[in-house]
Motif scaffolding. Structure first.
Motif, mmCIF file in Angstrom:
data_model
loop_
_atom_site.group_PDB
_atom_site.id
_atom_site.type_symbol
_atom_site.label_atom_id
_atom_site.label_comp_id
_atom_site.label_asym_id
_atom_site.label_seq_id
_atom_site.Cartn_x
_atom_site.Cartn_y
_atom_site.Cartn_z
ATOM 1 N N ALA A 1 -3.961 4.552 3.867
ATOM 2 C CA ALA A 1 -4.409 3.238 3.391
ATOM 3 C C ALA A 1 -3.816 2.094 4.208
ATOM 4 C CB ALA A 1 -4.045 3.078 1.915
ATOM 5 N N MET A 2 -2.563 2.259 4.669
ATOM 6 C CA MET A 2 -1.925 1.126 5.346
ATOM 7 C C MET A 2 -2.647 0.725 6.632
ATOM 8 S SD MET A 2 2.162 1.289 4.618
ATOM 9 C CE MET A 2 2.404 2.883 5.303
ATOM 10 N N PRO A 3 -2.844 1.650 7.590
ATOM 11 C CA PRO A 3 -3.578 1.236 8.782
ATOM 12 C C PRO A 3 -5.047 0.907 8.478
ATOM 13 C CG PRO A 3 -3.078 3.595 8.863
ATOM 14 C CD PRO A 3 -2.344 3.017 7.690
ATOM 15 N N PHE A 4 -5.635 1.626 7.516
ATOM 16 C CA PHE A 4 -7.041 1.465 7.176
ATOM 17 C C PHE A 4 -7.323 0.055 6.644
ATOM 18 C CE2 PHE A 4 -10.791 2.631 4.503
ATOM 19 C CZ PHE A 4 -11.567 3.165 5.512
ATOM 20 N N SER A 5 -6.331 -0.510 5.924
ATOM 21 C CA SER A 5 -6.561 -1.836 5.363
ATOM 22 C C SER A 5 -6.230 -2.928 6.375
ATOM 23 C CB SER A 5 -5.710 -2.017 4.112
ATOM 24 O OG SER A 5 -4.352 -1.917 4.461
ATOM 25 N N GLY A 6 -5.881 -2.519 7.619
ATOM 26 C CA GLY A 6 -5.669 -3.492 8.679
ATOM 27 C C GLY A 6 -4.236 -3.971 8.807
ATOM 28 N N LEU A 7 -3.286 -3.307 8.156
ATOM 29 C CA LEU A 7 -1.895 -3.711 8.302
ATOM 30 C C LEU A 7 -1.352 -3.255 9.651
ATOM 31 C CD1 LEU A 7 -0.377 -2.908 4.789
ATOM 32 C CD2 LEU A 7 -1.070 -5.115 5.716
ATOM 33 N N ARG A 8 -0.518 -4.095 10.268
ATOM 34 C CA ARG A 8 0.167 -3.665 11.497
ATOM 35 C C ARG A 8 1.431 -2.930 11.085
ATOM 36 N NH1 ARG A 8 1.341 -7.955 14.687
ATOM 37 N NH2 ARG A 8 3.338 -6.954 15.124
ATOM 38 N N ILE A 9 1.518 -1.650 11.502
ATOM 39 C CA ILE A 9 2.655 -0.841 11.069
ATOM 40 C C ILE A 9 3.881 -1.193 11.907
ATOM 41 C CG2 ILE A 9 3.486 1.505 10.624
ATOM 42 C CD1 ILE A 9 0.938 0.905 9.123
ATOM 43 N N THR A 10 4.851 -1.826 11.280
ATOM 44 C CA THR A 10 6.112 -2.143 11.953
ATOM 45 C C THR A 10 7.240 -1.594 11.082
ATOM 46 O OG1 THR A 10 6.286 -4.220 10.754
ATOM 47 C CG2 THR A 10 5.172 -4.299 12.882
ATOM 48 N N PRO A 11 8.424 -1.435 11.666
ATOM 49 C CA PRO A 11 9.556 -0.961 10.848
ATOM 50 C C PRO A 11 9.794 -1.868 9.644
ATOM 51 C CG PRO A 11 10.136 -0.902 13.163
ATOM 52 C CD PRO A 11 8.791 -1.545 13.084
ATOM 53 N N LEU A 12 9.621 -3.174 9.850
ATOM 54 C CA LEU A 12 9.846 -4.105 8.757
ATOM 55 C C LEU A 12 8.850 -3.846 7.627
ATOM 56 C CD1 LEU A 12 11.567 -6.566 7.929
ATOM 57 C CD2 LEU A 12 9.683 -8.008 8.755
ATOM 58 N N LEU A 13 7.584 -3.598 7.999
ATOM 59 C CA LEU A 13 6.561 -3.326 6.993
ATOM 60 C C LEU A 13 6.924 -2.075 6.201
ATOM 61 C CD1 LEU A 13 3.485 -3.880 5.963
ATOM 62 C CD2 LEU A 13 3.055 -1.849 7.308
ATOM 63 N N LEU A 14 7.304 -1.009 6.940
ATOM 64 C CA LEU A 14 7.625 0.252 6.261
ATOM 65 C C LEU A 14 8.797 0.069 5.306
ATOM 66 C CD1 LEU A 14 7.165 2.831 9.131
ATOM 67 C CD2 LEU A 14 5.610 2.280 7.254
ATOM 68 N N PHE A 15 9.774 -0.720 5.757
ATOM 69 C CA PHE A 15 10.933 -0.990 4.914
ATOM 70 C C PHE A 15 10.500 -1.698 3.631
ATOM 71 C CE2 PHE A 15 14.428 -3.961 3.789
ATOM 72 C CZ PHE A 15 15.357 -3.022 3.388
ATOM 73 N N PHE A 16 9.645 -2.715 3.810
ATOM 74 C CA PHE A 16 9.198 -3.474 2.646
ATOM 75 C C PHE A 16 8.361 -2.594 1.704
ATOM 76 C CE2 PHE A 16 5.982 -6.340 0.679
ATOM 77 C CZ PHE A 16 6.851 -6.907 -0.243
ATOM 78 N N VAL A 17 7.453 -1.785 2.284
ATOM 79 C CA VAL A 17 6.610 -0.920 1.459
ATOM 80 C C VAL A 17 7.477 0.066 0.664
ATOM 81 C CG1 VAL A 17 4.908 0.949 1.537
ATOM 82 C CG2 VAL A 17 4.491 -1.162 2.786
ATOM 83 N N ALA A 18 8.533 0.587 1.315
ATOM 84 C CA ALA A 18 9.431 1.506 0.616
ATOM 85 C C ALA A 18 10.074 0.803 -0.581
ATOM 86 C CB ALA A 18 10.505 2.026 1.564
ATOM 87 N N LEU A 19 10.463 -0.474 -0.367
ATOM 88 C CA LEU A 19 11.053 -1.236 -1.469
ATOM 89 C C LEU A 19 10.056 -1.467 -2.594
ATOM 90 C CD1 LEU A 19 13.243 -4.025 0.191
ATOM 91 C CD2 LEU A 19 13.996 -2.089 -1.201
ATOM 92 N N VAL A 20 8.790 -1.736 -2.213
ATOM 93 C CA VAL A 20 7.750 -1.966 -3.218
ATOM 94 C C VAL A 20 7.538 -0.699 -4.044
ATOM 95 C CG1 VAL A 20 5.264 -2.304 -3.533
ATOM 96 C CG2 VAL A 20 6.550 -3.798 -1.993
ATOM 97 N N VAL A 21 7.508 0.444 -3.352
ATOM 98 C CA VAL A 21 7.296 1.716 -4.043
ATOM 99 C C VAL A 21 8.461 1.996 -4.999
ATOM 100 C CG1 VAL A 21 7.248 4.202 -3.697
ATOM 101 C CG2 VAL A 21 5.794 2.717 -2.306
ATOM 102 N N ALA A 22 9.676 1.771 -4.519
ATOM 103 C CA ALA A 22 10.840 1.993 -5.380
ATOM 104 C C ALA A 22 10.806 1.026 -6.560
ATOM 105 C CB ALA A 22 12.126 1.802 -4.576
ATOM 106 N N GLY A 23 10.490 -0.231 -6.290
ATOM 107 C CA GLY A 23 10.379 -1.222 -7.361
ATOM 108 C C GLY A 23 9.299 -0.828 -8.353
ATOM 109 N N GLY A 24 8.180 -0.323 -7.829
ATOM 110 C CA GLY A 24 7.079 0.110 -8.697
ATOM 111 C C GLY A 24 7.521 1.239 -9.612
ATOM 112 N N ALA A 25 8.271 2.197 -9.040
ATOM 113 C CA ALA A 25 8.741 3.323 -9.862
ATOM 114 C C ALA A 25 9.684 2.810 -10.953
ATOM 115 C CB ALA A 25 9.452 4.350 -8.983
ATOM 116 N N LEU A 26 10.486 1.791 -10.626
ATOM 117 C CA LEU A 26 11.423 1.245 -11.617
ATOM 118 C C LEU A 26 10.683 0.473 -12.714
ATOM 119 C CD1 LEU A 26 14.423 0.118 -9.392
ATOM 120 C CD2 LEU A 26 14.356 2.007 -11.025
ATOM 121 N N ILE A 27 9.611 -0.224 -12.335
ATOM 122 C CA ILE A 27 8.799 -0.915 -13.344
ATOM 123 C C ILE A 27 8.239 0.116 -14.320
ATOM 124 C CG2 ILE A 27 6.628 -2.148 -13.715
ATOM 125 C CD1 ILE A 27 7.189 -3.656 -11.087
ATOM 126 N N ASP A 28 7.713 1.197 -13.759
ATOM 127 C CA ASP A 28 7.181 2.292 -14.563
ATOM 128 C C ASP A 28 8.265 2.880 -15.465
ATOM 129 O OD1 ASP A 28 4.610 2.984 -14.689
ATOM 130 O OD2 ASP A 28 4.696 4.626 -13.246
#
Lengths: 264, 266
Positions: free
Chosen positions: A128-155
């Motif tokens: 989904a990430m490249p498909f939706s037009g995001l530029r994959i950078t280390p910073l992006l991956l770091f942020f996405v990992a944080l979002v996923v972890a945050g999402g799991a904590l919200i759940d």
């Protein structure tokens, strides 16, 4: 405590190999479940290319972000969802007399839980990430990992809150089911399609919108049209996750002090 | 069949009805769940139609009608009357059932029908809640009659599909995951989630040739008028053809299965 946790995962993986055929079928089910959801979305958006300004590709990112956070929750914390049953049947009382933290004990009940859903979610997110037009950078991956972890904590915050409510009200199934339905069905679409009240609930009361909608809005540099917020709020997901699960944990501790059991 | 032969099955259906009533909570949940989903579908299609060109034969009100009626139908069609087969196999009670002087497939059918009846009654409160949220078109009485007939055939096709899936348990014992897979796939391919007319090109034409279309798509397209009165005959005939095919298949599976009982511990 760490040794106990390692032992728990060893048992889980052993059951995977013991019931191999069954595990494969359940994996196939997870695959089909998500394929059907995304297939329906694809066909719909083939006919109607824009949903309040979101394209299919962008909505795939929405789906993948929610899915990964949710599956991370399921892989690590799924037993919390089972607490109301334990309370009802009296099995919960066992945890209270043992010399380990109660929540930790709940989390290490072996349940044949396998991180296969998480694996599937990571693959979906990887597409989904490249498909939706995001530029994959280390910073992006770091942020996405944080979002996923945050999402799991919200759940986790939500399942822990519902588990705690079950200390007082034995039958919480209605509540749990309503929340689950809100989470699974309503997070697939940008919140701007709902009435204002529903948007507020999804953003601030049961903050599922922070699992995917707000971070995706920020990542894709879109306008936030649901509540007219600055897209930068998408950066708050990890903080909201920590705050939400901390509040729930405090509530859980209060609940434990009041716990009386059902007498069964 | 003389009346006396049907009586036991009528009793089975009544028993199933009474049993389900005691699980009022689940009943309440399924109504609530549908109402939430009806709200969702209204938001979804309203947003999509507001910003895109509408498909030729399916304006917004027809789409909302289609999706709402599909959800109401699912209240009845999602009941799996034959999951008893699986339970009885696991617990071993199927062995004694086979000795009883009744036809087990008809027993399952009447048990399923009794439960369906309860959920059929539930359509009323759900419909009332739904009407607060959405406007549902009502077709002419004749179309409504043909829709009812088509729905009845759909119910039987769906029952037989479930029957075949559950009867697989005679060979593999654990079929739940497989069954859920078929259920999800069939929801999409039968037009329950979105009308089959939205599927593009070859895929769309192929879906109409599959048996799943006989479950949701045919009655619903009759309801919203995409299948015109001139095409009613053909539509019903195709459904009946699938019904016949599934009856034969279910009969064959059942005969093979009852010769091959392996009781799992019990």
């Amino acid at each position: 405590m760490l040794a106990a946790y390692a032992q728990y995962w060893r048992l889980n993986l052993l059951t995977l190999f013991e019931y191999r055929a069954n595990s494969i079928m359940w994996f196939a089910f997870a695959l089909v479940y998500h394929a059907v959801a995304l297939g329906a979305l694809y066909v719909t958006m083939h006919q109607f290319p824009s949903m309040n300004g979101w394209t299919f590709r962008e909505m795939l990112l929405l789906y993948a972000l929610w899915m990964t956070g949710h599956e991370l929750h399921n892989a690590l914390f799924f037993q919390v969802v089972g607490v109301p049953e334990l309370v009802r049947e009296g099995g919960f009382d066992r945890f209270l007399v043992r010399p380990l933290d109660t929540l930790f004990q709940v989390l290490i009940v072996p349940q044949q839980l396998l991180p296969d859903g998480l694996l599937l979610a990571l693959v979906t997110l990887g597409i989904a990430m490249p498909f939706s037009g995001l530029r994959i950078t280390p910073l992006l991956l770091f942020f996405v990992a944080l979002v996923v972890a945050g999402g799991a904590l919200i759940d986790l915050g939500i399942s822990l809150a519902i588990a705690t409510i079950s200390f007082w009200v034995v039958r919480v199934d209605t509540l749990r089911w309503a929340v689950m339905s809100l989470e699974q069905d309503f997070t697939r679409y940008p919140i701007s399609i709902y009435a204002r009240g529903v948007r507020v609930v999804l953003a601030f009361i049961l903050p599922f919108a922070f699992m995917n909608y707000f971070p995706a809005t920020f990542l894709l540099s879109k306008q936030e049209t649901g509540l007219g917020l600055n897209p930068v709020v998408g950066l708050l997901t990890p903080a909201i996750g920590v705050a939400w699960s901390a509040i729930s944990y405090a509530f859980w501790r209060i609940g434990l002090r009041h716990y009386q059991g059902t007498g069964s | 069949m003389p009346i006396a032969a049907i009586l036991p099955y009528w009793e089975f259906a009544k028993k199933a009805f009474a049993r389900e009533v005691t699980y009022r909570f689940e009943v309440f949940t399924s109504v609530g769940s549908l109402v939430l989903r009806i709200y969702l579908l209204r938001c979804l299609w309203t947003a999509l139609y507001a910003q895109n060109a509408a498909p030729l034969n399916l304006p917004l009100h027809a789409m909302i009608t289609y999706a709402t009626v599909a959800l109401l139908m699912s209240l009845v069609l999602e009941i799996d009357g034959t999951r008893l087969i699986r339970e009885k196999l696991r617990e071993g009670t199927i062995a004694t059932d086979l000795m009883k002087p009744i036809s087990l497939p008809f027993y399952f059918f009447s048990d399923g029908a009794g439960r369906t009846l309860l959920y059929g009654v539930l359509v009323v409160p759900t419909l009332l809640c739904a009407l607060l949220l959405v406007h549902i078109d009502v077709p002419a009485p004749r179309a409504l009659g043909v829709f009812a007939l088509s729905f009845l055939i759909a119910y039987c096709v769906n029952f037989l599909l479930n029957f075949c899936m559950n009867a697989i348990a005679f060979w593999t014992l654990e079929t739940f995951a497989l069954q859920l897979i078929v259920r999800w796939v069939s929801d999409l391919l039968s037009g329950q989630i979105i009308p089959l007319t939205l599927f593009p090109g070859v895929v769309g034409r192929l879906l109409f040739a599959l048996p799943f279309a006989a479950i949701y798509s045919t009655p619903l397209l009759i309801y919203v008028g995409i299948v015109s009165p001139r095409q009613w005959g053909t539509a019903l005939a195709v459904q009946l053809l699938w019904l016949a095919a599934f009856s034969l298949l279910a009969g064959a599976i059942w005969r093979a299965a009852s010769r091959r009982i392996v009781v799992q511990g019990g």
